[in-house]
Design an enzyme around this catalytic site. Sequence first.
Site, short mmCIF file in Angstrom:
data_model
loop_
_atom_site.label_atom_id
_atom_site.label_comp_id
_atom_site.label_asym_id
_atom_site.label_seq_id
_atom_site.Cartn_x
_atom_site.Cartn_y
_atom_site.Cartn_z
N CYS A 127 0.81 -1.22 0.00
CA CYS A 127 0.00 0.00 0.00
C CYS A 127 0.85 1.27 0.00
O CYS A 127 0.57 2.23 -0.73
CB CYS A 127 -0.95 0.00 1.20
SG CYS A 127 -0.14 -0.30 2.79
N HIS A 251 -3.12 6.43 4.67
CA HIS A 251 -1.70 6.67 4.95
C HIS A 251 -1.28 8.04 4.42
O HIS A 251 -1.79 8.50 3.40
CB HIS A 251 -0.82 5.62 4.27
CG HIS A 251 -0.94 4.24 4.82
ND1 HIS A 251 -1.67 3.92 5.94
CD2 HIS A 251 -0.39 3.06 4.39
CE1 HIS A 251 -1.57 2.61 6.18
NE2 HIS A 251 -0.80 2.08 5.24
#
Length: 340
Positions: A127, A251
Amino acid sequence: MKNVAIVGATGAVGQELLGLLAERNFPLKSLRLLASSRSAGKKIKFKGEDITVQELRHDSFEGIDLVLSSAGGSLSKEYMPSAVKAGAVVVDNTSYFRMNPDVPLVVPEVNPQDIKKHKGIIANPNCSTIIMLLPLYPLYKAFGVERIHACTYQAASGAGATAMEELRLESLALANGKTFQRSVIPHQYAFNLFPHNSPYNDGSPEKASSFAPTGYCEEEWKMVAETHKIFGDSNLRVNATCVRVPILRAHSEALNIRLSKKASVAEIYDVLRNAPGVEVMEEPSKNRWPMPIDATGKDPILVGRVRIDQSQENAFDIWVVGDQIRKGAALNAIQIAELI
């Protein structure tokens, strides 16, 4: 129309895959939901109908055309060869196949051509790598990039749905002056942060933490090695420091890049505004830049605060935020499936 199976259907990424299949009107002929024996028998609603979760077995893939797998590396290692043997194409969201030279590692906006090289399995990158490369690749093509340093601020979603719930409950407990017993995250997570303990990224608390002799944790080295493989450029210098922060989802990354060609801040913004999957979001007069709450549930990777690094020549800082579960995992896998 395709017969599709989701492995790890009850997890955070599995649930996101289901939502995206419906949202994007993926051409489904049938849908099979697979998970561990603990989850077998559960019913999950999809487009108004209840689908019963089945136990993942080696014979679970008969008649399946496409497998979207997100259930941990050990399960992918054991079961995905059976899926390929049954005639399915696998898009695997775990780390197990990513660095296998026979398995394409794909971000559709960067290297879609590599999909054609698959031998039954296509790997979905980490990711943090995906979130970094979407804004980085168009700059790499336009100006060349000599060096990247990334500092990540990674949400609980990277450790799975149970870690997200643990953070929520721990935050409530500590805010009310109570103690809390953790089972997934190794340290106090609420109102705290810590350097990334990589094994917990796959939701595997039983796996002992290990660091390379260089001092890199697994998450940091993934960003280095996967960038080299996706770009096809092993000379690109990449460095990362990964940190887990008490955010539920999405994130953030502070990127420092050194370009090969001269560029201005305005030219960089021009490239980013035209980059697929990227959205510039900022209001400098209001001190407003992309935040995790802006990216949560959204497809684009958000960027802002591009500025000149005053400490070295032709270097720039860029602030990047992306939904880890969505583009950082499920959406990237669905886009690969659509290209297939």
